[in-house]
Design an enzyme around this catalytic site. Structure first.
Site, PDB file in Angstrom:
ATOM      1  N   ASN A 104       0.853  -1.188   0.000  1.00 45.04           N
ATOM      2  CA  ASN A 104       0.000   0.000   0.000  1.00 45.04           C
ATOM      3  C   ASN A 104       0.891   1.241   0.000  1.00 45.04           C
ATOM      4  OD1 ASN A 104       0.770   0.551   2.717  1.00 45.04           O
ATOM      5  ND2 ASN A 104      -0.903  -0.718   3.503  1.00 45.04           N
ATOM      6  N   ALA A 105       0.297   2.421  -0.037  1.00 43.04           N
ATOM      7  CA  ALA A 105       1.080   3.652  -0.186  1.00 43.04           C
ATOM      8  C   ALA A 105       2.032   3.848   0.989  1.00 43.04           C
ATOM      9  CB  ALA A 105       0.138   4.846  -0.328  1.00 43.04           C
TER      10      ALA A 105
ATOM     11  N   ASP B  98      -6.229  -7.719   2.047  1.00 42.75           N
ATOM     12  CA  ASP B  98      -6.351  -9.165   1.863  1.00 42.75           C
ATOM     13  C   ASP B  98      -7.348  -9.486   0.751  1.00 42.75           C
ATOM     14  OD1 ASP B  98      -4.594  -9.594   3.968  1.00 42.75           O
ATOM     15  OD2 ASP B  98      -6.196  -9.747   5.453  1.00 42.75           O
TER      16      ASP B  98
END
EC number: 2.7.1.167
Length: 492
Positions: free
Chosen positions: A205-206, A276
């Site tokens: 993620n970022a 997920d």
């Protein structure tokens, strides 16, 4: 995303075999109410009402794969403790064989216990496994991985930083999967992605990508810079995808190609477990033979459904389709714009680096030829605007009795198509003024026209602004005029 493509993909992932390797955690939720303070310390007392236990971390990936219709095999470690036995039972309840679990003698199973009062989390207690795996346990784990890889269509490495995913385990998994000819998708944790090098896809993620590269991701440019920095440190990884919450996903491939997948605006209730869901959908799609960009769009849709739920909830194929259908009805209302609003929207898209396309027509009775043209046009650009002739202009062009459907009906039907991003109605005989205002990068028309014919109708404005006229092959045998003629003959 075209709902037919999505439905076809969701059907294809049914039964897809997924090898899941990663840290397994038992998630426990204790729900209750608080009305008093302890006499022993200045803390609230939680009056427990109910307790839930479920698979977490890589176990939540398993739950999502099952919910989406896949067939997972989990390879992980647990302790020889009651929690390890609970993990095996929970896997069996999901229809998953627990034979891939390696019970560590004297070890303990990871747990995460959350105490929730009136919908708000008061406290979270983690219990991590003891230390790192021994050489013997690592060898035993890799034996299970190699055996499972031979029976899988795709693999997921889910690193939750609980000690299982060492460099040896990660590289052993990647080597086994390359030998078996299947892709590996990694959900990473921590710094130094070199331990995942050789994977098909790494999906941080970022925040995780910022930790890896030191580049603060605040927009498209910084996302691409961070992806470039991460890819420069890897020699064998095929692609890195960064998930950017409401901004969607951005991919950097080994070939140098980059692409953004934009998320729809949504009401977000809880982002827990959305990663997920995304890695599960992405991997299943790839395992079923989908291309990377289609797999990304499907993963974005699945994650979008997940954030609309509370807790680490799973997402089913039926829920994704229902959400896409509902969004289609909503999109049909929000896609209709005035000329001024369309010009502002097009300018905003271009400012974000998106390629804007435009086509125009009466679209009186929508037929397969129209649908084919629109889908081909949308495949060539990032956003497609349809300029629709008003009722008055259709009557001037086509004569009395036309249009069959009024402009609001025609615009609503067009707006319901996934290939159409915006619809704007114009009243002139040609779209020249509208094209001048929108300045599209691409102007699409059927190949029954020539570029020379289109220039005086607005094509010259396209070229003057640096755009291009693109002619699209037409499907034979489809037209509104021929359809109306057949109807007339049937009544005679």
């Amino acid at each position: 995303m075209d709902i037919a493509d999505l439905s076809d993909l969701l059907n294809r992932i049914e039964g897809c075999r997924v090898l899941c390797v990663g840290d397994l955690v038992i998630d426990q939720f204790v729900y209750g109410e608080t009305r008093r303070v302890s006499r022993e310390a200045p803390v609230p007392i939680l009056d427990e009402k109910r307790r839930e236990t479920m698979l977490g971390a890589a176990g939540n990936v398993i739950r999502n794969v099952v919910a989406l219709g896949g067939k997972p095999v989990l390879v992980s470690v647990v302790g020889d403790d009651p929690e390890g036995q609970t993990a095996a039972s929970l896997l069996q309840a999901e229809g998953v064989d627990p034979a891939g679990l390696l019970a560590i003698k004297g070890g303990r199973t990871g747990t995460k216990t959350r105490f929730v009062c009136n919908g708000h989390q008061m406290l979270c207690v983690d219990r991590d496994p003891d230390g790192t795996l021994s050489a013997a346990d690592t060898a035993a784990l890799l034996d299970r991985i190699r055996a499972a890889a031979q029976q899988a269509d795709v693999a997921i490495l889910s690193d939750y930083g609980r000690g299982l995913v060492s460099r040896d385990v990660s590289q052993g998994l990647i080597a086994a999967c390359r030998e078996a000819g299947i892709r590996v998708c990694v959900d990473p944790r921590g710094k130094d992605y070199s331990r995942y090098d050789g994977a098909s896809i790494i999906k941080p993620n970022a925040l995780e990508l910022t930790e890896e590269t030191g580049i603060d991701i605040r927009g498209d440019d910084s996302a691409l810079a961070a992806l470039d920095a991460a890819m420069a440190r890897l020699e064998r990884t095929d692609a890195i995808i960064v998930t950017r919450s409401s901004a969607g996903m951005t991919v950097r491939e080994r070939s140098g190609e980059t692409r953004h997948v934009r998320s729809r605006p949504r009401q977000v209730y809880d982002v827990s477990g959305a990663g997920d869901t995304a890695i599960s959908m992405l991997s299943l799609a790839l395992g079923a033979g989908a291309g990377l960009h289609l797999a990304m769009r499907a993963a974005d849709r699945a994650a979008g459904v997940a954030v609309g739920k509370v807790g680490t909830a799973t997402v089913s194929a039926a829920e994704i389709l229902d959400d896409e259908r509902a969004q289609g009805f909503e999109d049909a209302r929000t896609k209709l714009l005035t000329a001024d609003a369309a010009a502002q929207t097009a300018a905003r898209w271009r400012a974000h680096g998106l390629k804007v396309g435009l086509t125009n027509g009466c679209f009186d009775i929508l037929h397969p030829g129209h649908v084919s043209l629109l889908r081909q046009a949308r495949a060539e650009c990032d956003r497609l605007i349809v300029a629709l002739n008003s009722d008055a202009s259709v009557k001037r062009l086509k004569g009395e009795g036309r249009p069959v459907n009024n402009e609001v009906s025609r615009a609503t039907v067009l707006a319901s198509l996934a290939s159409v991003d915006r619809v704007v109605i114009f009243g002139e005989d040609t779209p020249a003024d509208l094209i001048e205002a929108l300045a599209p990068d691409l102007y699409f028309k059927g190949a029954d026209y020539t570029v020379e014919q289109l220039r005086p109708l607005g094509g010259d404005a396209v070229e003057r602004h640096g755009g291009r006229i693109h002619l699209i092959p037409l499907e034979d045998g489809h037209s509104t005029t021929s359809t109306l003629a057949r109807v007339a003959r049937s009544k005679s």
